[in-house]
Design a protein around this motif. Sequence first.
Motif, PDB file in Angstrom:
ATOM      1  N   VAL A 167       0.533  55.027  47.656  1.00  0.00           N
ATOM      2  CA  VAL A 167       0.106  54.625  46.315  1.00  0.00           C
ATOM      3  C   VAL A 167      -0.706  55.769  45.731  1.00  0.00           C
ATOM      4  O   VAL A 167      -1.807  56.080  46.213  1.00  0.00           O
ATOM      5  CB  VAL A 167      -0.715  53.327  46.364  1.00  0.00           C
ATOM      6  N   ALA A 168      -0.149  56.404  44.716  1.00  0.00           N
ATOM      7  CA  ALA A 168      -0.833  57.551  44.108  1.00  0.00           C
ATOM      8  C   ALA A 168      -2.067  57.119  43.345  1.00  0.00           C
ATOM      9  O   ALA A 168      -3.035  57.884  43.230  1.00  0.00           O
ATOM     10  CB  ALA A 168       0.127  58.281  43.173  1.00  0.00           C
ATOM     11  N   GLY A 169      -2.055  55.921  42.823  1.00  0.00           N
ATOM     12  CA  GLY A 169      -3.187  55.445  42.053  1.00  0.00           C
ATOM     13  C   GLY A 169      -2.781  54.265  41.203  1.00  0.00           C
ATOM     14  O   GLY A 169      -1.686  53.718  41.337  1.00  0.00           O
ATOM     15  N   ILE A 170      -3.702  53.857  40.328  1.00  0.00           N
ATOM     16  CA  ILE A 170      -3.480  52.693  39.472  1.00  0.00           C
ATOM     17  C   ILE A 170      -3.580  53.137  38.020  1.00  0.00           C
ATOM     18  O   ILE A 170      -4.511  53.871  37.645  1.00  0.00           O
ATOM     19  CB  ILE A 170      -4.501  51.588  39.756  1.00  0.00           C
ATOM     20  N   GLY A 171      -2.635  52.696  37.231  1.00  0.00           N
ATOM     21  CA  GLY A 171      -2.680  52.961  35.803  1.00  0.00           C
ATOM     22  C   GLY A 171      -2.798  51.655  35.039  1.00  0.00           C
ATOM     23  O   GLY A 171      -2.296  50.615  35.467  1.00  0.00           O
ATOM     24  N   MET A 172      -3.459  51.704  33.908  1.00  0.00           N
ATOM     25  CA  MET A 172      -3.611  50.516  33.083  1.00  0.00           C
ATOM     26  C   MET A 172      -2.641  50.579  31.917  1.00  0.00           C
ATOM     27  O   MET A 172      -2.406  51.659  31.347  1.00  0.00           O
ATOM     28  CB  MET A 172      -5.048  50.399  32.561  1.00  0.00           C
ATOM     29  N   THR A 173      -2.107  49.417  31.568  1.00  0.00           N
ATOM     30  CA  THR A 173      -1.154  49.334  30.464  1.00  0.00           C
ATOM     31  C   THR A 173      -1.686  48.389  29.398  1.00  0.00           C
ATOM     32  O   THR A 173      -2.560  47.558  29.661  1.00  0.00           O
ATOM     33  CB  THR A 173       0.204  48.828  30.968  1.00  0.00           C
ATOM     34  N   GLN A 174      -1.149  48.568  28.190  1.00  0.00           N
ATOM     35  CA  GLN A 174      -1.475  47.716  27.047  1.00  0.00           C
ATOM     36  C   GLN A 174      -2.989  47.667  26.804  1.00  0.00           C
ATOM     37  O   GLN A 174      -3.573  46.615  26.593  1.00  0.00           O
ATOM     38  CB  GLN A 174      -0.919  46.305  27.248  1.00  0.00           C
ATOM     39  N   VAL A 175      -3.594  48.842  26.823  1.00  0.00           N
ATOM     40  CA  VAL A 175      -5.035  48.948  26.605  1.00  0.00           C
ATOM     41  C   VAL A 175      -5.316  48.941  25.107  1.00  0.00           C
ATOM     42  O   VAL A 175      -4.785  49.775  24.362  1.00  0.00           O
ATOM     43  CB  VAL A 175      -5.598  50.232  27.249  1.00  0.00           C
ATOM     44  N   ASP A 176      -6.156  48.019  24.683  1.00  0.00           N
ATOM     45  CA  ASP A 176      -6.578  47.962  23.284  1.00  0.00           C
ATOM     46  C   ASP A 176      -7.644  49.028  23.086  1.00  0.00           C
ATOM     47  O   ASP A 176      -8.807  48.844  23.464  1.00  0.00           O
ATOM     48  CB  ASP A 176      -7.114  46.573  22.949  1.00  0.00           C
ATOM     49  N   MET A 177      -7.258  50.151  22.499  1.00  0.00           N
ATOM     50  CA  MET A 177      -8.171  51.284  22.389  1.00  0.00           C
ATOM     51  C   MET A 177      -9.338  51.003  21.459  1.00  0.00           C
ATOM     52  O   MET A 177     -10.434  51.540  21.648  1.00  0.00           O
ATOM     53  CB  MET A 177      -7.402  52.523  21.913  1.00  0.00           C
ATOM     54  N   LYS A 178      -9.137  50.134  20.475  1.00  0.00           N
ATOM     55  CA  LYS A 178     -10.249  49.800  19.578  1.00  0.00           C
ATOM     56  C   LYS A 178     -11.318  49.003  20.340  1.00  0.00           C
ATOM     57  O   LYS A 178     -12.515  49.267  20.210  1.00  0.00           O
ATOM     58  CB  LYS A 178      -9.730  49.009  18.383  1.00  0.00           C
ATOM     59  N   ALA A 179     -10.841  48.028  21.123  1.00  0.00           N
ATOM     60  CA  ALA A 179     -11.797  47.266  21.925  1.00  0.00           C
ATOM     61  C   ALA A 179     -12.407  48.134  23.018  1.00  0.00           C
ATOM     62  O   ALA A 179     -13.601  48.034  23.320  1.00  0.00           O
ATOM     63  CB  ALA A 179     -11.109  46.048  22.545  1.00  0.00           C
ATOM     64  N   GLN A 180     -11.580  48.992  23.604  1.00  0.00           N
ATOM     65  CA  GLN A 180     -12.080  49.873  24.651  1.00  0.00           C
ATOM     66  C   GLN A 180     -13.114  50.844  24.102  1.00  0.00           C
ATOM     67  O   GLN A 180     -14.077  51.191  24.783  1.00  0.00           O
ATOM     68  CB  GLN A 180     -10.903  50.638  25.278  1.00  0.00           C
ATOM     69  N   ALA A 181     -12.908  51.274  22.871  1.00  0.00           N
ATOM     70  CA  ALA A 181     -13.870  52.182  22.241  1.00  0.00           C
ATOM     71  C   ALA A 181     -15.204  51.491  22.008  1.00  0.00           C
ATOM     72  O   ALA A 181     -16.251  52.139  21.963  1.00  0.00           O
ATOM     73  CB  ALA A 181     -13.303  52.706  20.921  1.00  0.00           C
ATOM     74  N   ARG A 182     -15.183  50.159  21.845  1.00  0.00           N
ATOM     75  CA  ARG A 182     -16.434  49.431  21.621  1.00  0.00           C
ATOM     76  C   ARG A 182     -17.094  49.020  22.931  1.00  0.00           C
ATOM     77  O   ARG A 182     -18.313  49.012  23.043  1.00  0.00           O
ATOM     78  CB  ARG A 182     -16.167  48.178  20.783  1.00  0.00           C
ATOM     79  N   TYR A 183     -16.284  48.653  23.915  1.00  0.00           N
ATOM     80  CA  TYR A 183     -16.853  48.027  25.103  1.00  0.00           C
ATOM     81  C   TYR A 183     -16.609  48.784  26.399  1.00  0.00           C
ATOM     82  O   TYR A 183     -17.301  48.533  27.382  1.00  0.00           O
ATOM     83  CB  TYR A 183     -16.251  46.619  25.287  1.00  0.00           C
ATOM     84  N   GLY A 184     -15.633  49.665  26.442  1.00  0.00           N
ATOM     85  CA  GLY A 184     -15.197  50.228  27.719  1.00  0.00           C
ATOM     86  C   GLY A 184     -16.007  51.396  28.187  1.00  0.00           C
ATOM     87  O   GLY A 184     -15.445  52.471  28.459  1.00  0.00           O
ATOM     88  N   TYR A 185     -17.321  51.241  28.308  1.00  0.00           N
ATOM     89  CA  TYR A 185     -18.147  52.331  28.812  1.00  0.00           C
ATOM     90  C   TYR A 185     -17.718  52.660  30.243  1.00  0.00           C
ATOM     91  O   TYR A 185     -17.489  51.787  31.061  1.00  0.00           O
ATOM     92  CB  TYR A 185     -19.626  51.937  28.789  1.00  0.00           C
ATOM     93  N   GLY A 186     -17.618  53.962  30.532  1.00  0.00           N
ATOM     94  CA  GLY A 186     -17.147  54.400  31.832  1.00  0.00           C
ATOM     95  C   GLY A 186     -15.687  54.799  31.816  1.00  0.00           C
ATOM     96  O   GLY A 186     -15.142  55.211  32.828  1.00  0.00           O
ATOM     97  N   ASP A 187     -15.035  54.681  30.660  1.00  0.00           N
ATOM     98  CA  ASP A 187     -13.625  55.031  30.535  1.00  0.00           C
ATOM     99  C   ASP A 187     -13.485  56.009  29.379  1.00  0.00           C
ATOM    100  O   ASP A 187     -14.290  56.000  28.424  1.00  0.00           O
ATOM    101  CB  ASP A 187     -12.801  53.767  30.269  1.00  0.00           C
ATOM    102  N   ALA A 188     -12.435  56.852  29.459  1.00  0.00           N
ATOM    103  CA  ALA A 188     -12.237  57.836  28.381  1.00  0.00           C
ATOM    104  C   ALA A 188     -12.009  57.159  27.040  1.00  0.00           C
ATOM    105  O   ALA A 188     -12.362  57.696  25.982  1.00  0.00           O
ATOM    106  CB  ALA A 188     -11.052  58.740  28.726  1.00  0.00           C
TER     107      ALA A 188
END
Length: 750
Positions: A716-737
Amino acid sequence: MNNQTPIRPGDARMSGPDQGGPGGEGVDLHRLIALFRRRLPLFLAVALVVMVGAVVVTTQATPLYTATSSLTINTREQNVVSTEAVLSGLSAETGVVDTEIEILKSRQLAQRVVEALNLEEDPEFNPTLRDPGPMEALVGGIAKLFGAAAPDSARERLSAVEAQKQKEKVVDNILNRLSVRRAGLTYVMNVGFTSENPAKAARIANMYAERYLLEQLEAKFDATRQANSWLNTRLTELRGEVQQAEASVEQYRTANNLLSASGATLTEQEISTYNQQLATVRATQAEAEARLRTARAQLAAGSNGEDVGEALGSQVVQTLRARRAEVSGRVAELSSRYGPRHPDMLRAERELADIDAQIQAEIRRIISNLEAQVQVARERTGSMAGSLGSARGTLAANNAAAVRLNELERNAESVRTLYQSFLNRFQETTSSEGIEESDARIVSPAAIPTGASSPNVPLNLTLGLLFALGAGLAAVVLAIMLDTGVLTAEDIEHKFNLPHLGSVPLLASVADPQDRDETPPDYIVKKPLSSFAEAVRAMRASILFSRIGHTIQVISLTSALPSEGKTTTALCLARVAAQAGVRVILVDCDLRRRNVNRLLGVEPEAGLIEVLNRSSTLQDAVRLDEPSGAYVLPLAKDSFTPKDVFGTVAMDELIADLRKRFDLVILDTAPVLAVSDTRLIGARSDAVVFLARWRKTPEKAISAALKVLEQSGAHVAGIGMTQVDMKAQARYGYGDAGYYYGDYKKYYSA
């Protein structure tokens, strides 16, 4: 198949928050803020509901009034009589004050207050007497409608048990309105009562204080009365015991001849008398014996007895001596006158001789009398000695009997002393009855309050605000605890110890409004320089460099559950790689869904199964994706088969052939937990890319799927996330690009 040891979900590949990095120094405030911001709508909704509820409760609450009566424990006592009380007063100690506070809160005192003020008939404390509210009226109407028997009045006749239950409810309501507190470290106790009526509150508070003092007095009255009754009964018993003990002493004294007078027994007095008399008779005996010995000694010495002491004192001898002297004088005269032979002379001599004979006879009689006196004295002495010996024997017997007498007298004395002490105490308690005082006094009676004590609007609103904030925070914490999906790259690395390969955005969150109807693969072709395309290219780069020192050529894309975005991501990766000039082929290995066909809008006659069955050649089955230049090996319409086609030699030969023909082979597989085919395919791949849907795929499902892949030997090379809401991630996803998406999104061309 490679020989690289697969990375297990529990292996430490990335440093966790406690092993260094930004989060390793302590609490990450930015992360907490991001978590809170993510649940801010929930927080505001819950807090608003709680605050509105607090406002409604406060505005609709019935005003209550509190009256307070102050009591103090007496630290000084009045001594009207110098006698000890039956029930001692209270000592002014902290424990005593606390105990009295609990007594003020007791149910017994509350029952007395209820009875004294007849509070059972007060609707405020007896709910059965209140007018039915709208809801109660509705329930009563429904009951009558269905024929249920309803009480005509709350005052209807109740059974004894029901009446007692109703009374207990009234007492409970009274106790709920009561507040008893100690004023600091003093001996003052404040008794407060809350009621809807200010006058009633003052009346009940004062009644509590009065009943408390009355209860103290009654306790002392009862204790004194019980003590007097018990003492009286005990005195009657002791009086009989004293009489019986004294009677036993006298009976024993009489039976054993232990009678006494003037403090000594009769036997002792008799012995004393005998001793005195014996001494007297012995002295008399000695005197008589001395006179007799003297007389005998004189006679033995040649005396004629005239010089014997007794003779000298004898009146007869003295008379005879006087006559002899007279006759002797006459004899001398006659001798000189007539001569010795004269008749008168002879007659005178004969008379003289007769007198001498009489004197000797009298002396002999005196000696004989002395001897008789000595004999009598000896007999008296012997008799007296015998009587004394007999009395002494009696005294010895009396002394032996006196041991028991002394025991009886001591018993009688102890009973007499106990009786006297009880009699004195009875007289003291009798004299002190009726002058008892309570151990406390009222310092300040309760006055009618002029202002309502409840509801306290500022306090209620403040508490409501605090409860609202607390409820909101609790809801946020609960939501976070129930949120089992992955959100950021940090979540993936910390929870599964696997690298984060990248995040594929939800197209609607990054595309312009006019482009949101496009499919992600088409959008990549249309906007190759968009942020969406760049996110896919970033994931491709992470996959290719996931195994340093190894060439990543065959990639399997899988997930734990269906609808995770595997096929869309696989096609996007294929098109991005083709745009970069890489010879890439996408192989649809999901026999049940065939989503590649759906995305491309094709229904081929030959596909993967036909190639593996040798019914078609690879060249005939492969299709060109004209928009991007990538190749696709789809599945034919009727390609499902129950046979194991992925664990065969044909599958190994196909992958080897694809390695020769293409630079990159992307295998779109089925979910790991749903189909076992993925395990076989993953073991034949250079790397397995595990995809998880943002905030949707449960952590338990991801862990279970990774464990299955580990057991199959897949890397398993790693884990990828799909269907990421970038607007919500920009508001709440501290710790992520994606947290910084708002800062760099303008960098991409539209």
